[in-house]
Design an enzyme around this catalytic site. Structure first.
Site, PDB file in Angstrom:
ATOM      1  CE1 TYR A 221      39.490  40.734  38.505  1.00  0.00           C
ATOM      2  CE2 TYR A 221      40.069  38.948  36.908  1.00  0.00           C
ATOM      3  CZ  TYR A 221      39.417  39.735  37.011  1.00  0.00           C
ATOM      4  OH  TYR A 221      37.685  40.231  36.881  1.00  0.00           O
TER       5      TYR A 221
ATOM      6  NE  ARG B 120      38.740  35.802  36.596  1.00  0.00           N
ATOM      7  CZ  ARG B 120      37.267  36.324  36.908  1.00  0.00           C
ATOM      8  NH1 ARG B 120      37.642  35.921  37.533  1.00  0.00           N
ATOM      9  NH2 ARG B 120      37.041  36.958  36.173  1.00  0.00           N
TER      10      ARG B 120
ATOM     11  CB  ALA C 202      30.208  37.935  35.962  1.00  0.00           C
TER      12      ALA C 202
ATOM     13  NE  ARG D 255      38.414  44.725  35.214  1.00  0.00           N
ATOM     14  CZ  ARG D 255      37.904  44.155  35.680  1.00  0.00           C
ATOM     15  NH1 ARG D 255      37.945  43.337  36.852  1.00  0.00           N
ATOM     16  NH2 ARG D 255      38.583  42.542  34.411  1.00  0.00           N
TER      17      ARG D 255
ATOM     18  N   PRO E  67      31.385  32.862  40.213  1.00  0.00           N
ATOM     19  CG  PRO E  67      30.527  33.923  38.255  1.00  0.00           C
ATOM     20  CD  PRO E  67      30.503  33.666  39.293  1.00  0.00           C
ATOM     21  CG  ASN E  68      34.951  32.591  35.714  1.00  0.00           C
ATOM     22  OD1 ASN E  68      34.765  31.591  34.643  1.00  0.00           O
ATOM     23  ND2 ASN E  68      33.875  33.681  35.053  1.00  0.00           N
TER      24      ASN E  68
ATOM     25  CG  HIS F 147      34.104  43.690  43.266  1.00  0.00           C
ATOM     26  ND1 HIS F 147      33.028  42.281  43.052  1.00  0.00           N
ATOM     27  CD2 HIS F 147      33.190  44.068  44.255  1.00  0.00           C
ATOM     28  CE1 HIS F 147      32.073  42.750  43.095  1.00  0.00           C
ATOM     29  NE2 HIS F 147      32.064  43.555  43.638  1.00  0.00           N
TER      30      HIS F 147
ATOM     31  CG  ASN G 224      34.455  38.571  44.066  1.00  0.00           C
ATOM     32  OD1 ASN G 224      33.944  38.652  43.475  1.00  0.00           O
ATOM     33  ND2 ASN G 224      36.021  38.579  44.138  1.00  0.00           N
TER      34      ASN G 224
ATOM     35  CD  GLU H  46      29.929  45.345  45.822  1.00  0.00           C
ATOM     36  OE1 GLU H  46      29.925  46.625  46.075  1.00  0.00           O
ATOM     37  OE2 GLU H  46      29.780  45.269  44.277  1.00  0.00           O
TER      38      GLU H  46
HETATM   39  C1  DQA Z   1      35.375  40.936  40.213  1.00  0.00           C
HETATM   40  C2  DQA Z   1      35.170  42.053  39.458  1.00  0.00           C
HETATM   41  C3  DQA Z   1      34.259  41.795  38.725  1.00  0.00           C
HETATM   42  O1  DQA Z   1      34.021  42.652  37.837  1.00  0.00           O
HETATM   43  C4  DQA Z   1      34.774  40.487  37.905  1.00  0.00           C
HETATM   44  O2  DQA Z   1      33.345  39.953  36.942  1.00  0.00           O
HETATM   45  C5  DQA Z   1      35.531  39.288  38.503  1.00  0.00           C
HETATM   46  C6  DQA Z   1      35.894  39.697  39.444  1.00  0.00           C
HETATM   47  C7  DQA Z   1      37.096  41.181  41.430  1.00  0.00           C
HETATM   48  O3  DQA Z   1      36.898  40.889  42.356  1.00  0.00           O
HETATM   49  O4  DQA Z   1      37.981  41.874  40.870  1.00  0.00           O
HETATM   50  O5  DQA Z   1      34.910  37.909  37.739  1.00  0.00           O
HETATM   51  O6  DQA Z   1      34.429  39.720  41.186  1.00  0.00           O
END
Ligand code: DQA
Length: 146
Positions: free
Chosen positions: A24, A19, A79, A109, A11-12, A102, A76, A100
């Site tokens: 990011y 964003r 959240a 964080r 998501p997002n 990110h 990725n 995984e």
């Molecule tokens: C994220 C880190 C997550 O905590 C966050 O909710 C994201 C992006 C990252 O790529 O840094 O949406 O996965």
């Protein structure tokens, strides 16, 4: 097993570039796809890159990765990383190695990002390197780390 590497984004992440760029970066998801395509050509992989805002879709795609004999999954889960036992179970349910990924380093964080259900079962974690986290994860697949 095929040479396809699934790259699944939660998501997002469709808003990458716009964003919170201070966290990011300004690289869009399409640009990351391009970087991965270039790197994949070097390694002889094919990239299947997807994004969804829906948890169950990520579960379905993890199952599909195994059914299609994917070489690996770069995930990725955004959240959902910090909330989803369904995704943890899906990773455990398949034999396909999952890395995984990110952009940021969630461990530095907010407290609520420190818990990673994905990290509990992933073969490896690459985080905190911005867009390069994705290409580093692909390098790890190429060097048979997973
Ligand atoms: C994220 C880190 C997550 O905590 C966050 O909710 C994201 C992006 C990252 O790529 O840094 O949406 O996965």
């Amino acid at each position: 097993m095929s040479d396809t590497v699934y790259v699944l984004n939660g998501p997002n992440l469709n808003l990458l570039g716009l964003r919170e760029p201070e966290i990011y970066g300004s690289t869009t998801l399409d640009e990351i796809a391009g970087m991965l395509e270039d790197k994949a050509r070097e390694h002889g992989f094919t990239i299947d890159m997807r994004q969804t805002n829906h948890e169950g879709m990520l579960v379905d795609w993890l199952h599909e990765a195994q059914a299609e004999g994917a070489r690996a999954v770069l995930l990725n889960a955004a959240a959902y990383t910090h909330t989803s036992i369904a995704i943890l179970d899906a990773i455990k349910a398949i034999k396909t190695p999952v890395i995984e990924v990110h952009l940021s380093d969630p461990k530095t964080r907010e407290e609520f990002r420190h818990l990673s259900y994905v990290g509990m079962v992933a073969a490896k974690t690459v985080e905190g390197h911005g867009a390069q986290s994705y290409t580093m994860a692909l390098d790890a697949v190429a060097s048979d780390e997973v």
